[in-house]
Design an enzyme around this catalytic site. Structure first.
Site, PDB file in Angstrom:
ATOM      1  CG  HIS A 121      -2.039   1.010   1.347  1.00 36.04           C
ATOM      2  ND1 HIS A 121      -1.522   2.255   1.693  1.00 36.04           N
ATOM      3  CD2 HIS A 121      -3.467   0.952   1.362  1.00 36.04           C
ATOM      4  CE1 HIS A 121      -2.950   3.166   1.554  1.00 36.04           C
ATOM      5  NE2 HIS A 121      -3.812   2.352   1.307  1.00 36.04           N
ATOM      6  CG  ASP A 198       0.220  -2.306   6.193  1.00 34.47           C
ATOM      7  OD1 ASP A 198      -0.887  -2.490   6.966  1.00 34.47           O
ATOM      8  OD2 ASP A 198       0.211  -1.601   5.109  1.00 34.47           O
ATOM      9  CD  GLN A 201      -7.004  -4.737   3.983  1.00 33.72           C
ATOM     10  OE1 GLN A 201      -7.801  -5.653   4.478  1.00 33.72           O
ATOM     11  NE2 GLN A 201      -7.048  -3.563   3.649  1.00 33.72           N
ATOM     12  CE  LYS A 224      -7.430  -0.532   5.962  1.00 37.57           C
ATOM     13  NZ  LYS A 224      -8.515   0.101   4.721  1.00 37.57           N
ATOM     14  CB  CYS A 361      -3.813   3.204  -1.570  1.00 36.49           C
ATOM     15  SG  CYS A 361      -4.867   4.490  -1.375  1.00 36.49           S
TER      16      CYS A 361
END
Length: 406
Positions: A121, A198, A201, A224, A361
């Site tokens: 991302h 990261d 997700q 999220k 993104c």
């Protein structure tokens, strides 16, 4: 896990869009919020609204207990050793930038390497581009396999003893690729590098244990994972956080201020300058309670079945191209041949179906895929096979419509 019953706990899903029952397939962008998260934040504002850590009055003590209680919930949820390793931020982007500025820029020099992947991302690319430019370090990329995964052999070939930082997403927001974080972490550490993950997700969709992964930093967002917007988390190993400089300065994060110098509070508060995101943290704590009650393993199993069903059904439509590996997390990114994904999403919206269209993104990844944009359907615990059937039906209508146009 009964997704139909779970869906009833999300007030926003009980509506029609363009005369059709809403099918929400954009949870990778932001998830919807269950009633208990909404009520937890409402209760705080109605009964406990006060600043934290500062006053000795009853409301201040209640607010502080709720805020720090949320930190404890995060600690347990991701398996951290100490609540001092949990930093509240505005989101994943702020968390990554905190590491890029407060840790990386203090240590990198010419000849050092930062290693990332082309699937990242933008929020896990741009901070490292800027850190490399500011310090003279070299930015390197682990190549992707044809299906959008990475191989351990390529990781070993890319990470060297000059590598100081590896930054990698746990799960791709475009391809659904689940990266082998534990193995990559081991390779990074063998070469004397630290790793930032990261997890935007990752945490919402699977059980994450940061001590088992052995990662040095792990970043994720509340919105999220059924929590509110504006709140996120940076996990960091205590000894590394102590070596990291704060990037925001002001009230709350200080120990002592003199006219010409200041000292910082201990972890985690040295990174939380100003009035913190109190209601957001409380909402995140309620979201963690909600997800824990359902069970992350059950959520993962449910999403795996949905995404397999979606791949199977979408593959029956001539002209649909699906991107990414067969085995993936709970999203499917696709294009309808000769139709711009924004047009595809517009037709789906007319049917009450919300999907994401654009570059997500992830423009370097779009270039690698040789497309300018894609459509993406992302699933969560409140989605069902009926939602997938609605998506397939909507795509067939889009194909008929644009087939007539072309």
């Amino acid at each position: 896990m009964d997704a139909v019953k779970i869906r009833q706990l999300f007030p926003i899903l009980d509506q029609e869009v363009n005369g059709e029952p809403l099918v929400y397939l954009d949870s990778a962008a932001t998830s919807q919020k269950p009633l208990q998260v909404i009520e937890a934040m409402e209760h705080y504002y109605k009964w406990n609204n006060s600043n934290v850590h500062r006053g000795v009055h009853t409301l201040g003590n209640r607010a502080t207990d709720l805020y720090e209680g949320a930190r404890d919930k995060v600690k347990s949820f991701i398996g951290a050793e100490s609540a001092k390793e949990i930093i509240f931020t505005r989101g994943t982007t702020t968390a990554i930038n905190t590491v890029a500025y407060g840790y990386a820029r203090q240590r990198l020099k010419p000849g050092d390497e930062i290693v990332i992947t082309p699937m990242e991302h933008h929020s896990n690319i741009i901070p490292w581009q800027q850190a490399a430019k500011a310090t003279g370090a070299t930015l390197k990329y682990i190549p992707l396999q044809p299906d959008g995964t990475i191989s351990i052999e390529d990781v070993r070939a890319t990470v060297t003893n000059q590598t100081k930082i590896v930054a990698m997403m746990h799960v791709s927001n475009v391809l659904g690729t689940v990266n082998p974080i534990k193995e990559v972490t081991q390779i990074a550490h063998e070469n004397g590098a630290i790793i930032l993950v990261d997890g935007a997700q990752g945490v919402p969709h699977m059980k994450v244990d940061v001590r088992d992964l052995d990662c040095d930093f792990y970043a994720f967002s509340g919105h999220k994972m059924c929590g509110p917007t504006g709140i996120g988390v940076l996990y960091g190993k205590k000894e590394i956080l102590e070596q990291t400089e704060p990037v925001e300065f002001g009230g709350e994060m200080i120990d002592f201020v003199d006219l010409y110098d200041s000292t910082w509070k201990e972890l985690p508060w040295k990174f939380e300058g100003g009035t913190p995101i109190i209601a957001g943290a409380i909402g995140l704590g309620a979201a963690i309670d909600f997800l824990t009650e359902i069970g992350l393993d059950a959520i993962t199993e449910h999403e795996n079945k949905l995404v397999a069903y979606a791949q199977e059904q979408l593959s029956t439509i001539d002209g649909v191209t699906i991107y990414g590996p067969t085995k993936r997390a709970g999203l499917v990114t696709f294009n309808l041949n000769d139709v711009h994904p924004h047009d595809t999403a517009t037709v789906l919206d007319a049917e009450g179906i919300a999907v994401r269209a654009g570059h997500h993104c992830a423009q370097p990844l779009m270039k690698w895929l040789d497309v300018t944009a894609t459509a993406r359907a992302s699933f969560y615990l409140y989605n069902t096979e009926e939602d997938v059937d609605r998506l397939v039906g909507g795509l067939k209508k889009a194909k008929e419509y644009f087939g007539d146009v072309f």
